[in-house]
Design a protein around this motif. Structure first.
Motif, PDB file in Angstrom:
ATOM      1  N   SER A  40       0.822  -1.209   0.000  1.00 44.82           N
ATOM      2  CA  SER A  40       0.000   0.000   0.000  1.00 44.82           C
ATOM      3  C   SER A  40       0.859   1.264   0.000  1.00 44.82           C
ATOM      4  O   SER A  40       0.600   2.206  -0.759  1.00 44.82           O
ATOM      5  CB  SER A  40      -0.922  -0.006   1.217  1.00 44.82           C
ATOM      6  N   VAL A  41       1.886   1.286   0.822  1.00 38.95           N
ATOM      7  CA  VAL A  41       2.774   2.442   0.868  1.00 38.95           C
ATOM      8  C   VAL A  41       3.514   2.588  -0.453  1.00 38.95           C
ATOM      9  O   VAL A  41       3.671   3.699  -0.973  1.00 38.95           O
ATOM     10  CB  VAL A  41       3.779   2.327   2.050  1.00 38.95           C
ATOM     11  N   TYR A  42       3.944   1.481  -1.023  1.00 37.97           N
ATOM     12  CA  TYR A  42       4.644   1.510  -2.316  1.00 37.97           C
ATOM     13  C   TYR A  42       3.760   2.133  -3.397  1.00 37.97           C
ATOM     14  O   TYR A  42       4.214   2.939  -4.194  1.00 37.97           O
ATOM     15  CB  TYR A  42       5.057   0.095  -2.720  1.00 37.97           C
ATOM     16  N   ARG A  43       2.496   1.791  -3.401  1.00 37.05           N
ATOM     17  CA  ARG A  43       1.587   2.273  -4.440  1.00 37.05           C
ATOM     18  C   ARG A  43       1.045   3.671  -4.166  1.00 37.05           C
ATOM     19  O   ARG A  43       0.807   4.434  -5.095  1.00 37.05           O
ATOM     20  CB  ARG A  43       0.419   1.305  -4.606  1.00 37.05           C
ATOM     21  N   ALA A  91       8.646   7.568   0.838  1.00 37.94           N
ATOM     22  CA  ALA A  91       8.058   6.386   1.480  1.00 37.94           C
ATOM     23  C   ALA A  91       7.910   5.244   0.472  1.00 37.94           C
ATOM     24  O   ALA A  91       8.161   4.083   0.798  1.00 37.94           O
ATOM     25  CB  ALA A  91       6.705   6.734   2.089  1.00 37.94           C
ATOM     26  N   SER A  92       7.534   5.577  -0.735  1.00 35.85           N
ATOM     27  CA  SER A  92       7.384   4.569  -1.786  1.00 35.85           C
ATOM     28  C   SER A  92       8.731   3.914  -2.100  1.00 35.85           C
ATOM     29  O   SER A  92       8.800   2.699  -2.295  1.00 35.85           O
ATOM     30  CB  SER A  92       6.802   5.217  -3.038  1.00 35.85           C
ATOM     31  N   LYS A  93       9.774   4.707  -2.121  1.00 31.58           N
ATOM     32  CA  LYS A  93      11.113   4.174  -2.396  1.00 31.58           C
ATOM     33  C   LYS A  93      11.560   3.218  -1.289  1.00 31.58           C
ATOM     34  O   LYS A  93      12.115   2.150  -1.563  1.00 31.58           O
ATOM     35  CB  LYS A  93      12.097   5.337  -2.522  1.00 31.58           C
ATOM     36  N   ILE A  94      11.295   3.573  -0.049  1.00 30.54           N
ATOM     37  CA  ILE A  94      11.654   2.717   1.088  1.00 30.54           C
ATOM     38  C   ILE A  94      10.840   1.419   1.045  1.00 30.54           C
ATOM     39  O   ILE A  94      11.374   0.327   1.258  1.00 30.54           O
ATOM     40  CB  ILE A  94      11.447   3.465   2.420  1.00 30.54           C
ATOM     41  N   ALA A  95       9.547   1.542   0.770  1.00 37.90           N
ATOM     42  CA  ALA A  95       8.686   0.357   0.689  1.00 37.90           C
ATOM     43  C   ALA A  95       9.126  -0.557  -0.455  1.00 37.90           C
ATOM     44  O   ALA A  95       9.115  -1.779  -0.316  1.00 37.90           O
ATOM     45  CB  ALA A  95       7.239   0.782   0.508  1.00 37.90           C
ATOM     46  N   LYS A  96       9.526   0.028  -1.567  1.00 42.73           N
ATOM     47  CA  LYS A  96       9.992  -0.758  -2.704  1.00 42.73           C
ATOM     48  C   LYS A  96      11.220  -1.579  -2.320  1.00 42.73           C
ATOM     49  O   LYS A  96      11.309  -2.764  -2.645  1.00 42.73           O
ATOM     50  CB  LYS A  96      10.319   0.167  -3.875  1.00 42.73           C
ATOM     51  N   GLN A  97      12.146  -0.966  -1.602  1.00 40.07           N
ATOM     52  CA  GLN A  97      13.346  -1.677  -1.174  1.00 40.07           C
ATOM     53  C   GLN A  97      12.997  -2.811  -0.211  1.00 40.07           C
ATOM     54  O   GLN A  97      13.532  -3.910  -0.303  1.00 40.07           O
ATOM     55  CB  GLN A  97      14.344  -0.702  -0.526  1.00 40.07           C
ATOM     56  N   TRP A  98      12.080  -2.544   0.726  1.00 34.83           N
ATOM     57  CA  TRP A  98      11.657  -3.573   1.673  1.00 34.83           C
ATOM     58  C   TRP A  98      11.027  -4.743   0.916  1.00 34.83           C
ATOM     59  O   TRP A  98      11.308  -5.907   1.219  1.00 34.83           O
ATOM     60  CB  TRP A  98      10.656  -2.990   2.680  1.00 34.83           C
ATOM     61  N   LEU A  99      10.163  -4.445  -0.045  1.00 34.30           N
ATOM     62  CA  LEU A  99       9.507  -5.500  -0.822  1.00 34.30           C
ATOM     63  C   LEU A  99      10.522  -6.325  -1.600  1.00 34.30           C
ATOM     64  O   LEU A  99      10.407  -7.551  -1.673  1.00 34.30           O
ATOM     65  CB  LEU A  99       8.463  -4.901  -1.767  1.00 34.30           C
TER      66      LEU A  99
END
Length: 70
Positions: free
Chosen positions: A36-39, A45-53
Motif C-alpha cells: 500500500s505504501v509503495y503504491r 516512502a514509496s522508495k523505502i517500501a519498494k526496497q523492503w519488498l
C-alpha cells in the motif's frame, strides 16, 4: 509490467486467498502495508517500501537475488 509488479500482484492474490480461508500469517499484514505504501505513499516512502519488498521477495524465495528484480 516489470518483475516487481508481477510479484506484488501474485503476493496480493495469495494473501487475499489466505484471508478468505483464515490462514493469514503475521507477515502478511506487513506485506500488504508495504504494498500500500509503495503504491500510494510519498516519493520517499514509496522508495523505502519498494526496497523492503525487494528484500522480502529475495528472503521469501520468490527470486534468487536482487538483480533478478531489475
Amino acid at each position: 509490467m516489470d518483475k516487481l509488479e508481477e510479484l506484488i500482484e501474485k503476493v496480493s492474490i495469495d494473501i487475499e486467498f489466505k484471508m478468505k480461508n483464515n490462514q493469514m500469517q503475521p507477515i502478511d499484514e506487513s506485506v500488504l502495508s508495504y504494498i500500500s505504501v509503495y503504491r500510494r505513499g510519498s516519493k520517499l516512502a514509496s522508495k523505502i517500501a519498494k526496497q523492503w519488498l525487494k528484500l522480502f521477495f529475495v528472503n521469501a524465495g520468490y527470486v534468487e537475488r536482487l538483480r533478478d528484480l531489475k
